[in-house]
Write an enzyme that holds these catalytic residues in place. Structure first.
Site, PDB file in Angstrom:
ATOM      1  CG  HIS A 151      -1.927   1.083   1.202  1.00  0.00           C
ATOM      2  ND1 HIS A 151      -2.422   1.634   2.333  1.00  0.00           N
ATOM      3  CD2 HIS A 151      -2.539   1.732   0.172  1.00  0.00           C
ATOM      4  CE1 HIS A 151      -3.301   2.583   2.031  1.00  0.00           C
ATOM      5  NE2 HIS A 151      -3.378   2.658   0.716  1.00  0.00           N
TER       6      HIS A 151
ATOM      7  CG  ASP B  50       8.404   9.554 -22.281  1.00  0.00           C
ATOM      8  OD1 ASP B  50       9.555   9.419 -21.806  1.00  0.00           O
ATOM      9  OD2 ASP B  50       7.815  10.642 -22.286  1.00  0.00           O
TER      10      ASP B  50
ATOM     11  CE1 TYR C 176       6.949  17.714 -20.452  1.00  0.00           C
ATOM     12  CE2 TYR C 176       5.787  18.274 -22.472  1.00  0.00           C
ATOM     13  CZ  TYR C 176       6.765  18.547 -21.541  1.00  0.00           C
ATOM     14  OH  TYR C 176       7.580  19.636 -21.702  1.00  0.00           O
ATOM     15  CB  ALA C 177       3.691   9.453 -22.882  1.00  0.00           C
ATOM     16  CG  ASN C 178       6.921  10.161 -18.600  1.00  0.00           C
ATOM     17  OD1 ASN C 178       7.529   9.196 -19.014  1.00  0.00           O
ATOM     18  ND2 ASN C 178       7.114  11.381 -19.084  1.00  0.00           N
TER      19      ASN C 178
END
Length: 132
Positions: free
Chosen positions: A20, A28, A121-123
């Site tokens: 948890h 990317d 910015y594909a993170n």
């Protein structure tokens, strides 16, 4: 032999070890991987596998309670923005931080899954929830 779920042994191992609040990064191909953070490199070629399909695959087998995206994706990456909005609609708490702050937060991740995605910015940083 494993029949369903993630066949990639490193992804299966990391997901099984998550507790948890632990974090996992879907990245990317250009995101710098912090020293000491495990990198599970899925990149085959530019664009493959993509951020979206990798994120969807992880979320199908991962209890996510919070996700962090770079604020820049809202104006520079429609696909990442749409994925973030879909998570929010599904009840996942959503945070947007600067890209620089996102990179700093990667230092505390259990692992970074590097995709072949080649759009900016594909993170996403995914924080583990509990299933009970």
């Amino acid at each position: 032999m494993k029949k369903y779920g993630h066949l990639n042994r490193d992804i299966a191992r990391i997901l099984a070890a998550m507790g948890h609040g632990d974090s996992l990064v879907i990245a990317d191909c250009g995101l710098p991987i912090p020293p000491g953070v495990e990198c599970i490199d899925l990149a085959l070629q530019l664009g493959r596998p993509g951020f979206g399909e990798t994120l969807d695959s992880i979320l199908a087998d991962f209890q996510c309670e919070r996700a962090v995206f770079a604020v820049e994706c809202q104006s520079h990456n429609v696909m990442a923005r749409d994925k973030a909005e879909a998570l929010a609609r599904a009840g996942v708490a959503l945070d947007f931080v600067s890209h620089e702050e996102l990179k700093r937060r990667c230092h505390s991740a259990r692992a970074v899954i590097r995709t072949g995605e080649c759009t900016p910015y594909a993170n996403a940083i995914l924080h583990s929830g509990v299933i009970f």
